[in-house]
Design a protein around this motif. Structure first.
Motif, PDB file in Angstrom:
ATOM      1  N   CYS A 325       1.001  -1.206  -0.029  1.00  0.00           N
ATOM      2  CA  CYS A 325       0.061  -0.051  -0.110  1.00  0.00           C
ATOM      3  C   CYS A 325       0.956   1.150  -0.116  1.00  0.00           C
ATOM      4  CB  CYS A 325      -0.968  -0.130   1.182  1.00  0.00           C
ATOM      5  SG  CYS A 325       0.040   0.089   2.732  1.00  0.00           S
ATOM      6  N   GLU A 326       0.446   2.405  -0.270  1.00  0.00           N
ATOM      7  CA  GLU A 326       1.016   3.648  -0.207  1.00  0.00           C
ATOM      8  C   GLU A 326       0.855   4.272   0.958  1.00  0.00           C
ATOM      9  OE1 GLU A 326       2.879   4.645  -2.418  1.00  0.00           O
ATOM     10  OE2 GLU A 326       2.834   3.109  -4.049  1.00  0.00           O
ATOM     11  N   ALA A 327       1.953   4.302   1.742  1.00  0.00           N
ATOM     12  CA  ALA A 327       1.884   5.118   3.096  1.00  0.00           C
ATOM     13  C   ALA A 327       3.350   5.446   3.239  1.00  0.00           C
ATOM     14  CB  ALA A 327       1.007   4.037   4.063  1.00  0.00           C
ATOM     15  N   PRO A 328       3.339   6.753   4.315  1.00  0.00           N
ATOM     16  CA  PRO A 328       4.568   7.121   4.529  1.00  0.00           C
ATOM     17  C   PRO A 328       5.353   6.012   5.511  1.00  0.00           C
ATOM     18  CG  PRO A 328       3.015   8.388   5.529  1.00  0.00           C
ATOM     19  CD  PRO A 328       2.462   7.736   4.478  1.00  0.00           C
ATOM     20  N   ASN A 329       4.426   5.442   6.261  1.00  0.00           N
ATOM     21  CA  ASN A 329       5.028   4.782   7.514  1.00  0.00           C
ATOM     22  C   ASN A 329       4.137   3.500   7.500  1.00  0.00           C
ATOM     23  OD1 ASN A 329       7.170   5.965   8.790  1.00  0.00           O
ATOM     24  ND2 ASN A 329       5.358   7.587   9.022  1.00  0.00           N
ATOM     25  N   LYS A 330       4.553   2.306   7.325  1.00  0.00           N
ATOM     26  CA  LYS A 330       3.891   1.017   7.327  1.00  0.00           C
ATOM     27  C   LYS A 330       4.571  -0.110   7.949  1.00  0.00           C
ATOM     28  CE  LYS A 330       5.087   0.534   2.469  1.00  0.00           C
ATOM     29  NZ  LYS A 330       4.631   0.506   1.101  1.00  0.00           N
ATOM     30  N   VAL A 331       3.842  -1.096   8.362  1.00  0.00           N
ATOM     31  CA  VAL A 331       4.468  -2.363   9.021  1.00  0.00           C
ATOM     32  C   VAL A 331       3.548  -3.423   8.170  1.00  0.00           C
ATOM     33  CG1 VAL A 331       5.018  -1.496  11.207  1.00  0.00           C
ATOM     34  CG2 VAL A 331       2.639  -2.515  10.641  1.00  0.00           C
ATOM     35  N   TRP A 332       4.324  -4.714   8.236  1.00  0.00           N
ATOM     36  CA  TRP A 332       3.733  -6.057   7.604  1.00  0.00           C
ATOM     37  C   TRP A 332       3.165  -6.825   8.413  1.00  0.00           C
ATOM     38  CZ3 TRP A 332       3.553  -5.853   2.120  1.00  0.00           C
ATOM     39  CH2 TRP A 332       4.257  -4.741   1.461  1.00  0.00           C
ATOM     40  N   VAL A 333       1.958  -7.509   8.058  1.00  0.00           N
ATOM     41  CA  VAL A 333       1.395  -8.550   8.750  1.00  0.00           C
ATOM     42  C   VAL A 333       1.549 -10.025   8.011  1.00  0.00           C
ATOM     43  CG1 VAL A 333      -0.731  -9.339   9.809  1.00  0.00           C
ATOM     44  CG2 VAL A 333      -0.195  -7.186  10.074  1.00  0.00           C
ATOM     45  N   LEU A 334       1.840 -10.909   8.465  1.00  0.00           N
ATOM     46  CA  LEU A 334       2.142 -12.112   7.639  1.00  0.00           C
ATOM     47  C   LEU A 334       0.971 -13.032   8.305  1.00  0.00           C
ATOM     48  CD1 LEU A 334       3.466 -14.012   5.670  1.00  0.00           C
ATOM     49  CD2 LEU A 334       5.122 -14.471   7.561  1.00  0.00           C
ATOM     50  N   LYS A 335       0.087 -13.658   7.177  1.00  0.00           N
ATOM     51  CA  LYS A 335      -0.792 -14.687   7.661  1.00  0.00           C
ATOM     52  C   LYS A 335      -1.295 -15.450   6.401  1.00  0.00           C
ATOM     53  CE  LYS A 335      -5.598 -14.940   9.421  1.00  0.00           C
ATOM     54  NZ  LYS A 335      -6.710 -14.237   9.997  1.00  0.00           N
ATOM     55  N   ALA A 341       0.425  -5.105   3.941  1.00  0.00           N
ATOM     56  CA  ALA A 341       1.130  -3.893   4.477  1.00  0.00           C
ATOM     57  C   ALA A 341      -0.095  -3.188   5.256  1.00  0.00           C
ATOM     58  CB  ALA A 341       1.566  -2.784   3.177  1.00  0.00           C
ATOM     59  N   VAL A 342       0.218  -2.561   6.378  1.00  0.00           N
ATOM     60  CA  VAL A 342      -0.849  -2.013   7.225  1.00  0.00           C
ATOM     61  C   VAL A 342      -0.012  -0.574   7.579  1.00  0.00           C
ATOM     62  CG1 VAL A 342      -1.813  -1.640   9.415  1.00  0.00           C
ATOM     63  CG2 VAL A 342      -1.510  -3.916   8.207  1.00  0.00           C
ATOM     64  N   PRO A 343      -0.981   0.389   7.140  1.00  0.00           N
ATOM     65  CA  PRO A 343      -0.329   1.833   7.366  1.00  0.00           C
ATOM     66  C   PRO A 343      -0.419   2.237   8.634  1.00  0.00           C
ATOM     67  CG  PRO A 343      -2.566   2.049   6.160  1.00  0.00           C
ATOM     68  CD  PRO A 343      -2.155   0.662   6.149  1.00  0.00           C
ATOM     69  N   VAL A 344       0.255   3.074   9.360  1.00  0.00           N
ATOM     70  CA  VAL A 344       0.451   3.398  10.839  1.00  0.00           C
ATOM     71  C   VAL A 344       1.032   4.792  10.855  1.00  0.00           C
ATOM     72  CG1 VAL A 344       0.826   0.899  11.688  1.00  0.00           C
ATOM     73  CG2 VAL A 344       2.683   2.324  11.212  1.00  0.00           C
ATOM     74  N   VAL A 357       0.777   5.456  17.116  1.00  0.00           N
ATOM     75  CA  VAL A 357      -0.467   6.257  17.519  1.00  0.00           C
ATOM     76  C   VAL A 357      -1.836   5.746  17.209  1.00  0.00           C
ATOM     77  CG1 VAL A 357      -1.587   8.752  17.360  1.00  0.00           C
ATOM     78  CG2 VAL A 357       0.970   8.300  17.665  1.00  0.00           C
ATOM     79  N   SER A 358      -1.650   5.135  15.661  1.00  0.00           N
ATOM     80  CA  SER A 358      -3.129   4.570  15.041  1.00  0.00           C
ATOM     81  C   SER A 358      -2.700   3.574  14.201  1.00  0.00           C
ATOM     82  CB  SER A 358      -3.980   5.661  14.415  1.00  0.00           C
ATOM     83  OG  SER A 358      -3.412   6.180  13.370  1.00  0.00           O
ATOM     84  N   GLY A 359      -3.469   2.578  13.991  1.00  0.00           N
ATOM     85  CA  GLY A 359      -3.222   1.525  12.777  1.00  0.00           C
ATOM     86  C   GLY A 359      -2.990   0.143  13.408  1.00  0.00           C
ATOM     87  N   LEU A 360      -2.923  -0.085  14.508  1.00  0.00           N
ATOM     88  CA  LEU A 360      -2.557  -1.205  15.344  1.00  0.00           C
ATOM     89  C   LEU A 360      -3.025  -1.308  16.489  1.00  0.00           C
ATOM     90  CD1 LEU A 360       1.518  -1.940  14.622  1.00  0.00           C
ATOM     91  CD2 LEU A 360      -0.604  -3.062  13.291  1.00  0.00           C
ATOM     92  N   SER A 361      -3.204  -2.540  17.184  1.00  0.00           N
ATOM     93  CA  SER A 361      -3.964  -2.567  18.410  1.00  0.00           C
ATOM     94  C   SER A 361      -3.191  -3.600  19.177  1.00  0.00           C
ATOM     95  CB  SER A 361      -5.360  -3.451  18.159  1.00  0.00           C
ATOM     96  OG  SER A 361      -6.200  -2.399  17.474  1.00  0.00           O
ATOM     97  N   GLU A 362      -3.266  -3.736  20.555  1.00  0.00           N
ATOM     98  CA  GLU A 362      -2.426  -4.785  21.293  1.00  0.00           C
ATOM     99  C   GLU A 362      -2.724  -5.988  20.822  1.00  0.00           C
ATOM    100  OE1 GLU A 362      -1.710  -5.493  25.880  1.00  0.00           O
ATOM    101  OE2 GLU A 362      -3.310  -4.194  25.618  1.00  0.00           O
ATOM    102  N   GLY A 363      -1.784  -6.999  20.792  1.00  0.00           N
ATOM    103  CA  GLY A 363      -1.755  -8.471  20.442  1.00  0.00           C
ATOM    104  C   GLY A 363      -1.704  -8.462  18.677  1.00  0.00           C
ATOM    105  N   ASP A 364      -1.794  -7.489  17.967  1.00  0.00           N
ATOM    106  CA  ASP A 364      -1.244  -7.855  16.742  1.00  0.00           C
ATOM    107  C   ASP A 364       0.125  -8.387  16.392  1.00  0.00           C
ATOM    108  OD1 ASP A 364      -4.139  -6.953  16.153  1.00  0.00           O
ATOM    109  OD2 ASP A 364      -3.328  -4.997  15.321  1.00  0.00           O
ATOM    110  N   GLU A 365       0.134  -8.998  15.422  1.00  0.00           N
ATOM    111  CA  GLU A 365       1.566  -9.468  15.227  1.00  0.00           C
ATOM    112  C   GLU A 365       1.986  -9.027  13.878  1.00  0.00           C
ATOM    113  OE1 GLU A 365       2.402 -13.532  15.113  1.00  0.00           O
ATOM    114  OE2 GLU A 365       1.822 -13.881  17.402  1.00  0.00           O
ATOM    115  N   VAL A 366       3.377  -8.364  14.005  1.00  0.00           N
ATOM    116  CA  VAL A 366       4.022  -7.711  12.798  1.00  0.00           C
ATOM    117  C   VAL A 366       5.323  -8.528  12.640  1.00  0.00           C
ATOM    118  CG1 VAL A 366       2.582  -5.460  13.111  1.00  0.00           C
ATOM    119  CG2 VAL A 366       5.077  -5.962  14.090  1.00  0.00           C
TER     120      VAL A 366
END
Length: 399
Positions: A325-335, A341-344, A357-366
């Motif tokens: 995805c197009e985002a200045p900051n992102k992390v990757w989730v593998l499933k 890609a998850v923008p954050v 600040v936003s884009g992820l929740s506690e317990g998510d795996e990156v």
């Protein structure tokens, strides 16, 4: 070079290339790529600078005396709790009382002379205005009056000084507090010169202390009033004490740190850290090792900073699908063999962890990293050797 020689050289080159290819192609070791994931957690994040300082009472007063003499009585000792105005010591008053009596007598005589000369002058002034006395007699009375007035004022000042010196012989506490040091004993002579001798040191309210820490010039720009501080003392190695930066002093201390080959100039600044001391564990002059947090946030979502720098490579991630995805900051989730890609939105970072600040929740795996693992040859696989390579004695196969 003849044609036959060229053919021989070409054949040899082909043989060498074939041998090299056979050696490398016969290896059965293969590499495997593994992707590491990290759970998103809620925690604290901050960056700190270290400093060493000394624990001091917030208010500490040195009690001295401005007169010389012998300490006659002492009414307090170390750790004595005192009130403002309480008598804590007395000096021998005999000499001071004698000086006061002598000054008082001088004062009384000068006062009587002054009053007499004043009345004489007032009378002669009236007579002079009526031209009943000579100019010389009038000037003489005016002169005598001024001299008597000067002597009277001088003796008045000396009397006030003698009274004050006698009052200095009675030493009282200037504040409510605790006696932390006592520098004299009964019968000891103290001499008051250019510097007032210290008899007692009294600290006010030891439930509130401060750490005066030295911060290096390279770190002082990041330190500000209100910064959160955690410090330890050697007396209680398992305890952490909490404080707050109260003052960043502008004055600096310059010292030379001598080395074997050169001398380095070290510049430090004093930072005052306030700390609560309800159980009186912190004692004056203890050494404190402090961590001053230039920023600190608690109860925030954090991920390893390297997760923000990871990007899956299609050539390495064989058998995986990639959804970018197009985002200045992102992390990757593998499933299920799929990178997404998850923008954050990021906040503070200490270099190791970063606030999300936003884009992820506690317990998510990156995905945070990838590693290469070597697979050893299978146990039953025989490793072939090049017929051109030397073999160990006894390694030939039996016919």
């Amino acid at each position: 070079m003849s044609k036959r020689k060229k053919i021989i050289i070409s054949v040899l080159l082909l043989v060498v290339v074939a041998v090299i290819w056979w050696i490398f192609s016969s290896r059965e070791e293969k590499s495997k790529v593994e992707f590491l994931t990290t759970k998103v957690v809620v925690g604290e994040i901050g960056s700190s600078v270290t400093a060493t300082g000394t624990i001091e009472p917030v208010v500490e007063v040195e009690v001295g005396t401005q007169v010389s003499g012998i300490i006659d009585r002492i009414y307090v000792d170390y750790n004595s709790v005192v009130k403002k105005g309480q008598l804590i010591a007395e000096m021998d008053k005999v000499t001071l009382q004698s000086e006061l009596m002598s000054t008082q007598a001088q004062y009384d005589g000068n006062k009587a002379e002054y009053e007499y000369q004043q009345k004489l002058y007032d009378r002669n002034k009236i007579l002079h205005e009526k031209e009943l006395i000579s100019e010389i007699d009038y000037e003489q009375s005016a002169y005598n009056y001024q001299r008597a007035k000067s002597a009277y004022e001088q003796s008045s000042a000396a009397l006030a000084k003698a009274e004050r010196n006698l009052s200095y012989a009675t030493i009282t506490s200037p504040i409510d507090g605790v006696v932390t040091s006592r520098s004299v004993e009964e019968g000891q002579t103290v001499a008051s010169g250019f510097e007032t001798p210290t008899l007692f040191t009294i600290a006010a309210d030891l439930t509130k202390m401060e750490v005066v820490a030295d911060v290096d010039e390279a770190d002082i720009a990041n330190v500000k009033e209100g910064d959160y501080v955690v410090f330890r003392v050697d007396a209680y190695p398992n305890d952490e004490f909490i404080g707050e930066v109260r003052q960043v002093r502008l004055g600096s201390t310059i010292s030379d740190k001598s080395l074997t080959t050169s001398t380095n100039t070290v510049v430090t600044y004093e930072v005052v850290i306030s700390a609560e001391n309800p159980d009186l564990k912190l004692k004056p002059r203890l050494t404190a090792n402090a961590s001053i947090y230039t920023f600190f946030k608690d109860n925030v979502i954090i991920v390893p900073s390297k997760a923000l720098h990871f990007t899956p490579n299609a050539e390495l991630a064989v058998g995986y699908t990639i959804e970018d995805c197009e985002a200045p900051n992102k992390v990757w989730v593998l499933k299920d063999k799929k990178f997404t890609a998850v923008p954050v939105q990021i906040g503070l970072t200490d270099g190791i962890n970063t606030e999300i600040v936003s884009g992820l929740s506690e317990g998510d795996e990156v995905v945070s990293d990838m590693i290469f693992t070597e697979l050893a040859p299978s146990a039953g696989a025989s490793q072939e050797r090049s017929p051109f390579m030397p073999q160990h004695p006894g390694s030939k196969k039996k016919k």
